[in-house]
Design a protein around this motif. Structure first.
Motif, PDB file in Angstrom:
ATOM      1  N   LEU A  55       0.839  -1.180   0.000  1.00 44.09           N
ATOM      2  CA  LEU A  55       0.000   0.000   0.000  1.00 44.09           C
ATOM      3  C   LEU A  55       0.884   1.243   0.000  1.00 44.09           C
ATOM      4  O   LEU A  55       2.053   1.178   0.372  1.00 44.09           O
ATOM      5  CB  LEU A  55      -0.887   0.028   1.258  1.00 44.09           C
ATOM      6  CG  LEU A  55      -1.772  -1.194   1.521  1.00 44.09           C
ATOM      7  CD1 LEU A  55      -2.409  -1.084   2.909  1.00 44.09           C
ATOM      8  CD2 LEU A  55      -2.848  -1.321   0.448  1.00 44.09           C
ATOM      9  N   THR A  56       0.330   2.372  -0.401  1.00 39.98           N
ATOM     10  CA  THR A  56       1.102   3.615  -0.368  1.00 39.98           C
ATOM     11  C   THR A  56       0.565   4.529   0.725  1.00 39.98           C
ATOM     12  O   THR A  56      -0.646   4.656   0.907  1.00 39.98           O
ATOM     13  CB  THR A  56       1.054   4.353  -1.720  1.00 39.98           C
ATOM     14  OG1 THR A  56      -0.303   4.564  -2.123  1.00 39.98           O
ATOM     15  CG2 THR A  56       1.771   3.546  -2.798  1.00 39.98           C
ATOM     16  N   PHE A  57       1.486   5.161   1.457  1.00 40.14           N
ATOM     17  CA  PHE A  57       1.106   6.019   2.579  1.00 40.14           C
ATOM     18  C   PHE A  57       1.629   7.431   2.374  1.00 40.14           C
ATOM     19  O   PHE A  57       2.553   7.684   1.609  1.00 40.14           O
ATOM     20  CB  PHE A  57       1.630   5.450   3.904  1.00 40.14           C
ATOM     21  CG  PHE A  57       3.137   5.515   4.044  1.00 40.14           C
ATOM     22  CD1 PHE A  57       3.757   6.635   4.586  1.00 40.14           C
ATOM     23  CD2 PHE A  57       3.936   4.450   3.636  1.00 40.14           C
ATOM     24  CE1 PHE A  57       5.141   6.696   4.713  1.00 40.14           C
ATOM     25  CE2 PHE A  57       5.319   4.502   3.760  1.00 40.14           C
ATOM     26  CZ  PHE A  57       5.916   5.624   4.303  1.00 40.14           C
ATOM     27  N   ARG A  58       1.018   8.368   3.099  1.00 44.51           N
ATOM     28  CA  ARG A  58       1.410   9.773   3.040  1.00 44.51           C
ATOM     29  C   ARG A  58       1.236  10.390   4.426  1.00 44.51           C
ATOM     30  O   ARG A  58       0.590   9.813   5.302  1.00 44.51           O
ATOM     31  CB  ARG A  58       0.538  10.515   2.025  1.00 44.51           C
ATOM     32  CG  ARG A  58      -0.955  10.414   2.319  1.00 44.51           C
ATOM     33  CD  ARG A  58      -1.802  10.785   1.131  1.00 44.51           C
ATOM     34  NE  ARG A  58      -3.212  10.516   1.396  1.00 44.51           N
ATOM     35  CZ  ARG A  58      -4.158  10.537   0.471  1.00 44.51           C
ATOM     36  NH1 ARG A  58      -3.844  10.816  -0.783  1.00 44.51           N
ATOM     37  NH2 ARG A  58      -5.406  10.285   0.771  1.00 44.51           N
ATOM     38  N   ASN A  59       1.791  11.562   4.602  1.00 40.71           N
ATOM     39  CA  ASN A  59       1.730  12.247   5.889  1.00 40.71           C
ATOM     40  C   ASN A  59       0.416  13.017   5.992  1.00 40.71           C
ATOM     41  O   ASN A  59       0.359  14.236   5.851  1.00 40.71           O
ATOM     42  CB  ASN A  59       2.922  13.194   6.024  1.00 40.71           C
ATOM     43  CG  ASN A  59       3.036  13.772   7.418  1.00 40.71           C
ATOM     44  OD1 ASN A  59       2.432  13.274   8.352  1.00 40.71           O
ATOM     45  ND2 ASN A  59       3.804  14.832   7.558  1.00 40.71           N
TER      46      ASN A  59
END
Length: 385
Positions: free
Chosen positions: A229-233
């Motif tokens: 999965l891709t995460f961000r702040n």
């Protein structure tokens, strides 16, 4: 008495000044009550450029106009093969108008081409495929669609696969998860019929992304994960659903299917009011938080990490590299990382996706880094897509 009379005059004067200033404000508002709103929501039919974000920052693309001063990713002429072998890009796509190529009062010009709503949707889908075939020519693309949707799409390396479901605009994000699960079930059945048959690694993506680097490398670079999965702040929405990878092994596909079934269960029980958009991202985040102790600090870092979630090994990849959004969204203050692999033209950035491909094709150097400078300098206004 004189003193009291003087104070009364002063108070009357103050009240009169306040009343007149308030009256002028109201009159100004009635004169143009939506002036500020119009300024914010004004749409343009052309790209609006500004200085490239991230100037002077290390490990960021540096531009002088549309010319890259350093190089990002790889050149589009390098014909990547490492990692591209054995990857299937899978997206969900449908059209809501049977008239493809017809006329429409709501037309949009991009360069010398005029599009109606359906045509420009198809143009974005074809551009999505173009970037994949340019950057990872040994991969293939699979379009999951409504059986009632007749897609005018016949291209080498592309398979249109109908999946029964509810594809209305209000339910499309929910249907996307269902379609992903149906696709993984199909792959599991293929394994039962033909044990030992090689299955490609799978990357589920939105159709408004441009692959600008070798994303297939994650399957060899980051160990034996099942799902990525891709995460961000972002505290409210730390995970983006526009990029989900599943390892193409029987165990990986089974665990990926179980993970998405859990997401679908949470989606239906908690986020149906957000079924038009964001519901899937909220459901994914909810499942992740249910099985881990991850907090905002974990998603604030840029380094990939692994977590066990309900028996599946889940790899978390930074959006800054694998799901980067052009300015007007995530990343605009820090520029574009030099190792960016995926550019996500979400929301109103669809025109920019088409313009970027046109720029790359028309550029004499065919330099991907120059194209990324075009992306980095634009996007600071709403477009007409």
């Amino acid at each position: 008495m004189r003193v009291c009379f003087g104070w009364r005059q002063f108070l009357l004067f103050v009240m009169l000044v306040f009343f007149l200033s308030h009256l002028l404000s109201v009159l100004e508002l009635h004169h143009d009550p939506t002036s500020s709103h119009k300024t914010k929501s004004k749409k343009f039919n052309h790209l609006v450029f500004g200085p490239a974000a991230g100037e002077g920052l290390p490990n960021r693309l540096q531009c002088k106009g549309n010319k890259a001063l350093n190089k990002a990713c790889v050149s589009a002429t390098s014909n990547i093969s490492n990692g591209g072998d054995g990857v299937s890009f899978v997206t969900v796509f449908t059209v809501y108008n049977s008239t493809v190529g017809g006329t429409s009062s709501e037309s949009t010009n991009v360069g010398k081409v005029s599009y109606n709503k359906v045509d420009r949707s198809m143009a974005i889908l074809n551009t999505f495929i173009n970037f994949i075939q340019l950057m990872m020519p040994q991969s293939d693309t699979i379009i999951l669609t409504d059986p009632a949707s007749s897609l005018p799409l016949k291209r080498n390396g592309v398979t249109v696969f109908p999946v029964q479901g509810e594809y209305s605009r209000d339910k499309l994000m929910l249907q996307r998860i269902r379609s992903y699960i149906a696709f993984l079930e199909l792959k599991l059945k293929e394994q039962l019929r033909k044990p030992g048959k090689r299955i490609n690694n799978i990357i589920f993506t939105d159709s408004d992304i441009a692959v600008v680097g070798d994303v297939g490398e994650i399957f060899s670079k980051y160990g034996d994960f099942d799902v990525a999965l891709t995460f961000r702040n972002n505290k409210q929405q730390p995970l983006n659903s526009g990029f989900i990878a599943v390892r193409g092994t029987p165990d990986g596909i089974l665990r990926g299917k179980i993970f998405l079934e859990e997401v679908l269960k949470v989606y239906r029980s908690k986020y149906m009011e957000a079924s038009r958009m964001l519901g899937d991202q909220l459901a994914i985040a909810s499942v992740v938080k249910l099985y881990t102790s991850l907090d905002a600090k974990a998603f604030g870092a840029r380094q990939p990490f692994l977590e066990d979630i309900n028996g599946a090994s889940v790899l978390f990849l930074p959006c800054a590299v694998y799901n980067w959004t052009p300015p007007e969204g995530a990343g605009q203050f820090h520029g574009m990382p030099l190792d960016v692999k995926v550019v996500h033209f979400k929301g109103s950035r669809k025109r920019l996706m088409l313009e970027s491909w046109n720029f790359l094709q028309s550029s004499s150097s065919n330099d991907l880094s120059d194209m990324l400078c075009l992306v980095l300098r634009s996007g600071r206004t709403k477009y007409d897509f």
